[in-house]
Design an enzyme around this catalytic site. Structure first.
Site, PDB file in Angstrom:
ATOM      1  N   ASP A 110       0.818  -1.224  -0.138  1.00 39.66           N
ATOM      2  CA  ASP A 110      -0.111  -0.091  -0.054  1.00 39.66           C
ATOM      3  C   ASP A 110       0.883   1.268  -0.051  1.00 39.66           C
ATOM      4  O   ASP A 110       0.602   2.081  -0.617  1.00 39.66           O
ATOM      5  CB  ASP A 110      -0.993   0.021   1.165  1.00 39.66           C
ATOM      6  CG  ASP A 110      -1.825   1.146   1.278  1.00 39.66           C
ATOM      7  OD1 ASP A 110      -2.446   1.627   0.573  1.00 39.66           O
ATOM      8  OD2 ASP A 110      -1.843   1.720   2.400  1.00 39.66           O
ATOM      9  N   ALA A 111       1.956   1.103   0.849  1.00 36.44           N
ATOM     10  CA  ALA A 111       2.635   2.252   0.993  1.00 36.44           C
ATOM     11  C   ALA A 111       3.779   2.612  -0.404  1.00 36.44           C
ATOM     12  O   ALA A 111       3.832   3.639  -0.834  1.00 36.44           O
ATOM     13  CB  ALA A 111       3.545   2.290   2.184  1.00 36.44           C
TER      14      ALA A 111
END
Length: 137
Positions: A27-28
Site C-alpha cells: 500500500d505504501a
C-alpha cells in the site's frame, strides 16, 4: 547503519509474511509511486496532488490496474496476486465493492512482495503499464 528503504529479507522470511502484511507494505509502495508520478508529472498544487492521488489509489482504480498488468505476470507473481485477492481483511470500505477491494489488496500484496524481494526494476515495469491507464483517464 540499517538501510530502512531497502530491507534485506531472505525468501523464507518473505514467505512467512501473510498476504495482508505484504499488502500493508505494498500500500505504501504503491502510494509513493503514484505520488511521485503525479508530482514529477506536473501536478503542482497540493489540492490537485491530493485529489488525483486519492482517485488513483482507491480500490476501484487499483482493481483496474490489476487488469492491465495481470497478463504480464509470471507464475510466482500470479500466486502472490491470487493469495492477496483471497486474503480476508476485517472490513471493506464503503467506497468499494468486495471484489474491488479484493483486487486492490492483491495489487498491494504484489507490490509489497516485489519491494521486499528487492525487485525494483519489475515494480517499475508494472507501474509503467499502470501509468498508461492513468494517462487515458
Amino acid at each position: 547503519m540499517t538501510d530502512h528503504l531497502h530491507p534485506v529479507l531472505d525468501d523464507a522470511a518473505i514467505a512467512r509474511m501473510t498476504s495482508l502484511a505484504l499488502a500493508h507494505v505494498g500500500d505504501a509502495v504503491y502510494e509513493i509511486l503514484v505520488r511521485t508520478h503525479l508530482a514529477c508529472g506536473g501536478t503542482q498544487t497540493a489540492k490537485n496532488l491530493h485529489s488525483r492521488t486519492i482517485q488513483l489509489v482507491r480500490a476501484s482504480a487499483q482493481a483496474e490496474a490489476v487488469k492491465r498488468i495481470q497478463p504480464m505476470l509470471d507464475e510466482d507473481e500470479q500466486t502472490v496476486l491470487r493469495h492477496g485477492r483471497n486474503a480476508k481483511p476485517k472490513s471493506v470500505p464503503k467506497s468499494a465493492s468486495v471484489a474491488e477491494y479484493a483486487y486492490a489488496t492483491a495489487l498491494e500484496a504484489l507490490f509489497g512482495w516485489l519491494y521486499l524481494k528487492g525487485r525494483y526494476e519489475r515494480i517499475n515495469e508494472l507501474f509503467e503499464v499502470i501509468c498508461q491507464g492513468f494517462d487515458a483517464k
